[in-house]
Design a protein around this motif. Structure first.
Motif, PDB file in Angstrom:
ATOM      1  N   ARG A 190      10.981   5.221 -15.976  1.00 39.44           N
ATOM      2  CA  ARG A 190      11.165   4.986 -14.551  1.00 39.44           C
ATOM      3  C   ARG A 190       9.820   5.087 -13.842  1.00 39.44           C
ATOM      4  O   ARG A 190       9.064   6.036 -14.027  1.00 39.44           O
ATOM      5  N   ALA A 191       9.524   4.107 -13.017  1.00 36.55           N
ATOM      6  CA  ALA A 191       8.207   4.056 -12.376  1.00 36.55           C
ATOM      7  C   ALA A 191       8.012   5.186 -11.373  1.00 36.55           C
ATOM      8  O   ALA A 191       6.941   5.759 -11.275  1.00 36.55           O
ATOM      9  N   ILE A 192       9.038   5.507 -10.598  1.00 39.18           N
ATOM     10  CA  ILE A 192       8.902   6.518  -9.553  1.00 39.18           C
ATOM     11  C   ILE A 192       9.797   7.710  -9.900  1.00 39.18           C
ATOM     12  O   ILE A 192      11.019   7.592  -9.965  1.00 39.18           O
ATOM     13  N   LYS A 193       9.160   8.868 -10.143  1.00 43.16           N
ATOM     14  CA  LYS A 193       9.904  10.069 -10.507  1.00 43.16           C
ATOM     15  C   LYS A 193      10.156  10.982  -9.316  1.00 43.16           C
ATOM     16  O   LYS A 193      11.157  11.681  -9.269  1.00 43.16           O
ATOM     17  N   ALA A 194       9.220  10.996  -8.377  1.00 39.04           N
ATOM     18  CA  ALA A 194       9.394  11.817  -7.167  1.00 39.04           C
ATOM     19  C   ALA A 194      10.258  11.026  -6.182  1.00 39.04           C
ATOM     20  O   ALA A 194       9.764  10.207  -5.406  1.00 39.04           O
ATOM     21  N   THR A 195      11.556  11.236  -6.216  1.00 43.17           N
ATOM     22  CA  THR A 195      12.496  10.367  -5.500  1.00 43.17           C
ATOM     23  C   THR A 195      13.039  10.978  -4.211  1.00 43.17           C
ATOM     24  O   THR A 195      13.952  10.435  -3.599  1.00 43.17           O
ATOM     25  N   SER A 196      12.497  12.106  -3.775  1.00 45.75           N
ATOM     26  CA  SER A 196      12.982  12.751  -2.547  1.00 45.75           C
ATOM     27  C   SER A 196      12.559  11.957  -1.310  1.00 45.75           C
ATOM     28  O   SER A 196      11.798  10.992  -1.391  1.00 45.75           O
ATOM     29  N   LYS A 197      13.060  12.400  -0.157  1.00 44.10           N
ATOM     30  CA  LYS A 197      12.647  11.819   1.119  1.00 44.10           C
ATOM     31  C   LYS A 197      11.506  12.659   1.699  1.00 44.10           C
ATOM     32  O   LYS A 197      11.567  13.896   1.706  1.00 44.10           O
ATOM     33  N   PHE A 198      10.460  11.984   2.150  1.00 41.57           N
ATOM     34  CA  PHE A 198       9.287  12.651   2.707  1.00 41.57           C
ATOM     35  C   PHE A 198       9.060  12.118   4.125  1.00 41.57           C
ATOM     36  O   PHE A 198       9.195  10.920   4.361  1.00 41.57           O
ATOM     37  N   SER A 199       8.667  13.004   5.031  1.00 45.60           N
ATOM     38  CA  SER A 199       8.400  12.592   6.404  1.00 45.60           C
ATOM     39  C   SER A 199       7.014  13.072   6.818  1.00 45.60           C
ATOM     40  O   SER A 199       6.559  14.145   6.395  1.00 45.60           O
ATOM     41  N   VAL A 200       6.358  12.253   7.638  1.00 43.76           N
ATOM     42  CA  VAL A 200       5.041  12.619   8.132  1.00 43.76           C
ATOM     43  C   VAL A 200       4.849  11.992   9.511  1.00 43.76           C
ATOM     44  O   VAL A 200       5.363  10.903   9.793  1.00 43.76           O
ATOM     45  N   ARG A 201       4.130  12.677  10.397  1.00 40.25           N
ATOM     46  CA  ARG A 201       3.830  12.150  11.720  1.00 40.25           C
ATOM     47  C   ARG A 201       2.427  11.550  11.687  1.00 40.25           C
ATOM     48  O   ARG A 201       1.468  12.206  11.269  1.00 40.25           O
ATOM     49  N   VAL A 202       2.318  10.248  12.081  1.00 42.83           N
ATOM     50  CA  VAL A 202       1.026   9.560  12.070  1.00 42.83           C
ATOM     51  C   VAL A 202       0.707   9.071  13.477  1.00 42.83           C
ATOM     52  O   VAL A 202       1.608   8.880  14.298  1.00 42.83           O
ATOM     53  N   ALA A 203      -0.588   8.884  13.747  1.00 43.98           N
ATOM     54  CA  ALA A 203      -0.999   8.415  15.088  1.00 43.98           C
ATOM     55  C   ALA A 203      -0.481   7.011  15.349  1.00 43.98           C
ATOM     56  O   ALA A 203       0.051   6.707  16.421  1.00 43.98           O
ATOM     57  N   ASP A 204      -0.637   6.124  14.364  1.00 40.93           N
ATOM     58  CA  ASP A 204      -0.135   4.757  14.462  1.00 40.93           C
ATOM     59  C   ASP A 204      -0.155   4.148  13.067  1.00 40.93           C
ATOM     60  O   ASP A 204      -0.639   4.774  12.102  1.00 40.93           O
ATOM     61  N   ALA A 205       0.348   2.932  12.935  1.00 39.26           N
ATOM     62  CA  ALA A 205       0.409   2.290  11.618  1.00 39.26           C
ATOM     63  C   ALA A 205       0.510   0.786  11.790  1.00 39.26           C
ATOM     64  O   ALA A 205       0.900   0.288  12.856  1.00 39.26           O
ATOM     65  N   ILE A 206       0.147   0.071  10.738  1.00 33.26           N
ATOM     66  CA  ILE A 206       0.267  -1.391  10.707  1.00 33.26           C
ATOM     67  C   ILE A 206       1.248  -1.749   9.601  1.00 33.26           C
ATOM     68  O   ILE A 206       1.090  -1.330   8.447  1.00 33.26           O
ATOM     69  N   GLU A 207       2.245  -2.544   9.938  1.00 33.84           N
ATOM     70  CA  GLU A 207       3.239  -2.961   8.957  1.00 33.84           C
ATOM     71  C   GLU A 207       3.155  -4.470   8.759  1.00 33.84           C
ATOM     72  O   GLU A 207       3.126  -5.231   9.714  1.00 33.84           O
ATOM     73  N   ILE A 208       3.076  -4.881   7.516  1.00 37.67           N
ATOM     74  CA  ILE A 208       3.072  -6.303   7.165  1.00 37.67           C
ATOM     75  C   ILE A 208       4.009  -6.512   5.985  1.00 37.67           C
ATOM     76  O   ILE A 208       4.318  -5.576   5.245  1.00 37.67           O
ATOM     77  N   SER A 209       4.455  -7.760   5.811  1.00 36.73           N
ATOM     78  CA  SER A 209       5.406  -8.021   4.729  1.00 36.73           C
ATOM     79  C   SER A 209       5.356  -9.476   4.308  1.00 36.73           C
ATOM     80  O   SER A 209       4.796 -10.336   4.996  1.00 36.73           O
ATOM     81  N   SER A 210       5.954  -9.750   3.162  1.00 32.60           N
ATOM     82  CA  SER A 210       6.144 -11.106   2.669  1.00 32.60           C
ATOM     83  C   SER A 210       7.556 -11.176   2.114  1.00 32.60           C
ATOM     84  O   SER A 210       8.341 -10.234   2.253  1.00 32.60           O
ATOM     85  N   ASP A 211       7.881 -12.280   1.447  1.00 33.51           N
ATOM     86  CA  ASP A 211       9.226 -12.385   0.885  1.00 33.51           C
ATOM     87  C   ASP A 211       9.383 -11.551  -0.386  1.00 33.51           C
ATOM     88  O   ASP A 211      10.490 -11.396  -0.893  1.00 33.51           O
ATOM     89  N   ARG A 212       8.282 -10.987  -0.920  1.00 36.52           N
ATOM     90  CA  ARG A 212       8.343 -10.201  -2.157  1.00 36.52           C
ATOM     91  C   ARG A 212       8.024  -8.729  -1.944  1.00 36.52           C
ATOM     92  O   ARG A 212       8.291  -7.907  -2.817  1.00 36.52           O
ATOM     93  N   TRP A 213       7.433  -8.368  -0.809  1.00 41.90           N
ATOM     94  CA  TRP A 213       7.027  -6.990  -0.585  1.00 41.90           C
ATOM     95  C   TRP A 213       6.881  -6.698   0.903  1.00 41.90           C
ATOM     96  O   TRP A 213       6.799  -7.609   1.720  1.00 41.90           O
ATOM     97  N   SER A 214       6.833  -5.414   1.231  1.00 45.99           N
ATOM     98  CA  SER A 214       6.477  -4.974   2.577  1.00 45.99           C
ATOM     99  C   SER A 214       5.618  -3.723   2.436  1.00 45.99           C
ATOM    100  O   SER A 214       5.717  -2.989   1.455  1.00 45.99           O
ATOM    101  N   SER A 215       4.760  -3.500   3.429  1.00 40.56           N
ATOM    102  CA  SER A 215       3.869  -2.341   3.338  1.00 40.56           C
ATOM    103  C   SER A 215       3.549  -1.820   4.724  1.00 40.56           C
ATOM    104  O   SER A 215       3.629  -2.552   5.719  1.00 40.56           O
ATOM    105  N   VAL A 216       3.178  -0.551   4.760  1.00 42.54           N
ATOM    106  CA  VAL A 216       2.728   0.069   5.995  1.00 42.54           C
ATOM    107  C   VAL A 216       1.424   0.804   5.675  1.00 42.54           C
ATOM    108  O   VAL A 216       1.330   1.522   4.679  1.00 42.54           O
ATOM    109  N   THR A 217       0.400   0.572   6.500  1.00 41.82           N
ATOM    110  CA  THR A 217      -0.912   1.172   6.302  1.00 41.82           C
ATOM    111  C   THR A 217      -1.212   2.105   7.455  1.00 41.82           C
ATOM    112  O   THR A 217      -1.032   1.744   8.634  1.00 41.82           O
TER     113      THR A 217
END
Length: 595
Positions: A190-217
């Motif tokens: 299994r690629a991802i073993k740490a499967t819990s939910k994590f939360s963090v407060r950030v100043a701001d973020a940029i979100e972009i996506s395509s038909d195969r993926w999405s990401s937030v920086t």
């Protein structure tokens, strides 16, 4: 055979059978299997030769696995019962106490010769501050028990006490039974073993996506990343090609530099550091607010930035609140895309030494040549892929080992044993063995000799462990010699030097040597048996090439000259001994190398 323990904990057993049988491992193979599941081993066969002690007077040190590139040491006591048991014998777990004492506290001259070289290597690595994580395991194929676990923890305390003056070494004791083996085996798939939910407060973020993926920086606080590491350790890097490598107190160690920057210049860390890329199962970016934005992440694996994460995680306390880390969270359900994300996000890193050369024209050519050969394959330094890590082929040869074998075959078994990574990093060492003269056919010729020697060693170890008549006196001598650290590489050079005598013709350049036709790896290794049978009884002549149980430069050449003189004298008495072998060997002129 492995005991069946019912449906809850038996998925790993079939994988272990395949692992052990395909690599011709003995009873202690379960220890190496556990190490491979937990940490990943590039070349299991070579690791078996160098790490499994082989029984006899091994002072309870069944497996001594050392990987200084990762700062990792694993000592394993192994028990593999052919019949189901309710628990493994606790007295074998208590043997770890004795093993620790022999490894760390005994006079090196009192350590049995069979394991002296490896023990000396471990002590040298500890002295050089190259070991960060020291694991003590009792590995077995039975359910885990309180009695055995107590004995393992006693051994952990003993090791920690003996290493108390080395504050940088962490000791981890563990009973590794069916429950743990099952968890590690399933986790490796299994690629991802740490499967819990994590939360963090950030100043701001940029979100972009395509038909195969999405990401937030975004930028996350360094203390948040540190806590992730403390909570999940190596599971945080489950999809990565490597874990955190540790940090040694030296100026040229990148991880030590990361920690120093985090301590002395926390507010500038974000512009100095390349940042982190992590795969996630899901994420949700909250709306903008005066307090920033809440980012929820479900499941995480760092695929680039393991050294940044581990360096922050190994700080003695939380970094300054002003320390921020650039990070990109990526979500996708496309397995092929995820495999490429892992690979491409690590191309700029010093993942392993062979990665520097995996794309050069020589390695590309060699991979192409091997593709046209049956019964053997070569990775050329290119690792990875999305296939199950357990699916290992007996006919697949690893680039690192090829580099070591060629280095030994062409005259330097000490560098072959001691400078595995340098062979691929140092231009001089690399160009000596990988050039236009290097062909896949020649690699097969040299590597099959090493393969035949290591097969002989593993076979002798297996015979020494089973019941029955055991080893003959000549076989015991062979096992003792082959168990010396670097002995197979020394014998590769010895045989290479003797090839003119063996085949009865001049060899102007050893790179011209190959077998006739298109033999498989198994066919090629079989051809060397008559040579090995002749060489091994004379191996005592090579004792001068060893010090503290490992091959060294001082005395090596004199020992080989003495051996060569005796070998030539004996060969003159039986000039027909190698006629069949000689017929199978071909000396190819340079202009014909590509034919």
């Amino acid at each position: 055979m492995v005991a069946e323990k019912g449906p809850k904990h038996d998925s790993w057993t079939a994988a272990f059978r395949q692992f052990s049988q395909s690599l011709e491992l003995g009873a202690d193979g379960i220890g190496l299997f556990a190490i491979d599941q937990r940490f990943g081993v590039e070349d299991v066969r070579t690791a078996a030769v160098e790490s499994i002690t082989g029984g006899g007077d091994d002072k309870k040190l069944d497996v001594i696995f050392l990987d200084v590139s990762r700062g990792l040491l694993v000592i394993a006591q192994c028990f593999d019962s052919p019949k189901p048991k309710q628990a493994a014998p606790a007295n074998k777990a208590s043997d770890l106490n004795s093993a620790v004492a022999w490894l760390l506290n005994s006079s090196i001259d009192s350590v049995p010769e069979e394991i002296r070289g490896r023990v000396a290597e471990v002590r040298d690595a500890l002295e050089a501050d190259m070991i960060r994580d020291f694991h003590l395991w009792y590995v077995h194929n039975a359910p885990e028990s309180k009695n055995a676990s107590v004995e393992v923890l006693n051994a952990e305390r003993t090791a920690a006490k003996l290493l108390s003056k080395r504050g940088g070494v962490q000791v981890f004791g563990a009973e590794v039974g069916t429950e743990t083996l099952e968890r590690w085996y399933l986790g490796s798939k299994r690629a991802i073993k740490a499967t819990s939910k994590f939360s963090v407060r950030v100043a701001d973020a940029i979100e972009i996506s395509s038909d195969r993926w999405s990401s937030v920086t975004t930028l996350v606080p360094g203390h948040w990343l540190r806590q992730l590491f403390l909570d999940h350790k190596e599971d945080l890097f489950s999809a990565n090609v490597r874990d955190y490598l540790g940090s040694r107190r030296s100026g040229d160690n990148i991880n030590n530099g990361i920690k120093e920057t985090a301590t002395t210049e926390p507010s500038d860390f974000a512009v100095y550091n390349n940042g982190v890329t992590a795969l996630v199962l899901d994420y949700h970016l909250g709306p903008r607010a005066r307090a920033g934005r809440k980012l929820d992440v479900v499941g995480i694996s760092v695929v680039n930035g393991a050294q940044t994460t581990g360096s922050l995680g190994s700080l003695p306390e939380d970094p300054d609140p002003d320390l921020l880390v650039p990070i990109r969270f990526v979500k996708s359900s496309d397995e092929q895309l995820l495999a490429k994300i892992v690979r491409f996000n690590n191309m700029q890193n010093k993942v392993q030494a062979a990665d520097f050369r995996s794309g050069d024209e020589i390695q590309n050519r060699l991979r192409s040549e091997f593709q046209g050969m049956a019964g053997v394959s070569y990775d050329g330094g290119r690792r990875g892929g999305s296939s199950d890590a357990i699916k290992r082929s007996r006919t697949s040869i690893a680039a690192h080992t090829v580099g070591q074998v060629l280095t030994a075959f062409h005259g330097d078994p000490v560098a072959a044993y001691d400078k595995k990574a340098d062979i691929w990093v140092d231009d001089g060492l690399y160009s000596r063995i990988f050039s236009e003269r290097t062909s896949a056919a020649h690699i097969l010729f040299a590597y099959s000799l090493y393969d035949a020697l290591t097969t002989r060693l593993l076979t002798l170890r297996g015979k020494a462990r089973v019941g029955g008549p055991g080893l003959t006196e000549p076989e015991e001598k062979e096992l003792r010699f082959l168990s010396l650290k670097g002995a197979p590489y020394l014998l590769v050079e010895v045989v290479a030097r003797s090839l003119e005598t063996i085949i009865g013709q001049t060899v102007p350049n050893r790179f011209a040597l190959r077998f006739s036709g298109t033999p498989t790896l198994a066919d090629s290794a079989a051809k060397w048996q008559i040579v090995i049978d002749a060489v091994l009884p004379l191996s005592e002549q090579l004792r001068g090439a060893f010090n503290r149980g490992r091959v060294v430069r001082d005395g090596k050449d004199a020992a080989i000259v003495a051996f060569d003189g005796l070998f030539r004298a004996l060969q003159s008495l039986r000039p027909e001994a190698f006629q069949e072998f000689a017929k199978a060997v071909k000396v190819v002129e340079p202009e014909l190398q590509k034919s």
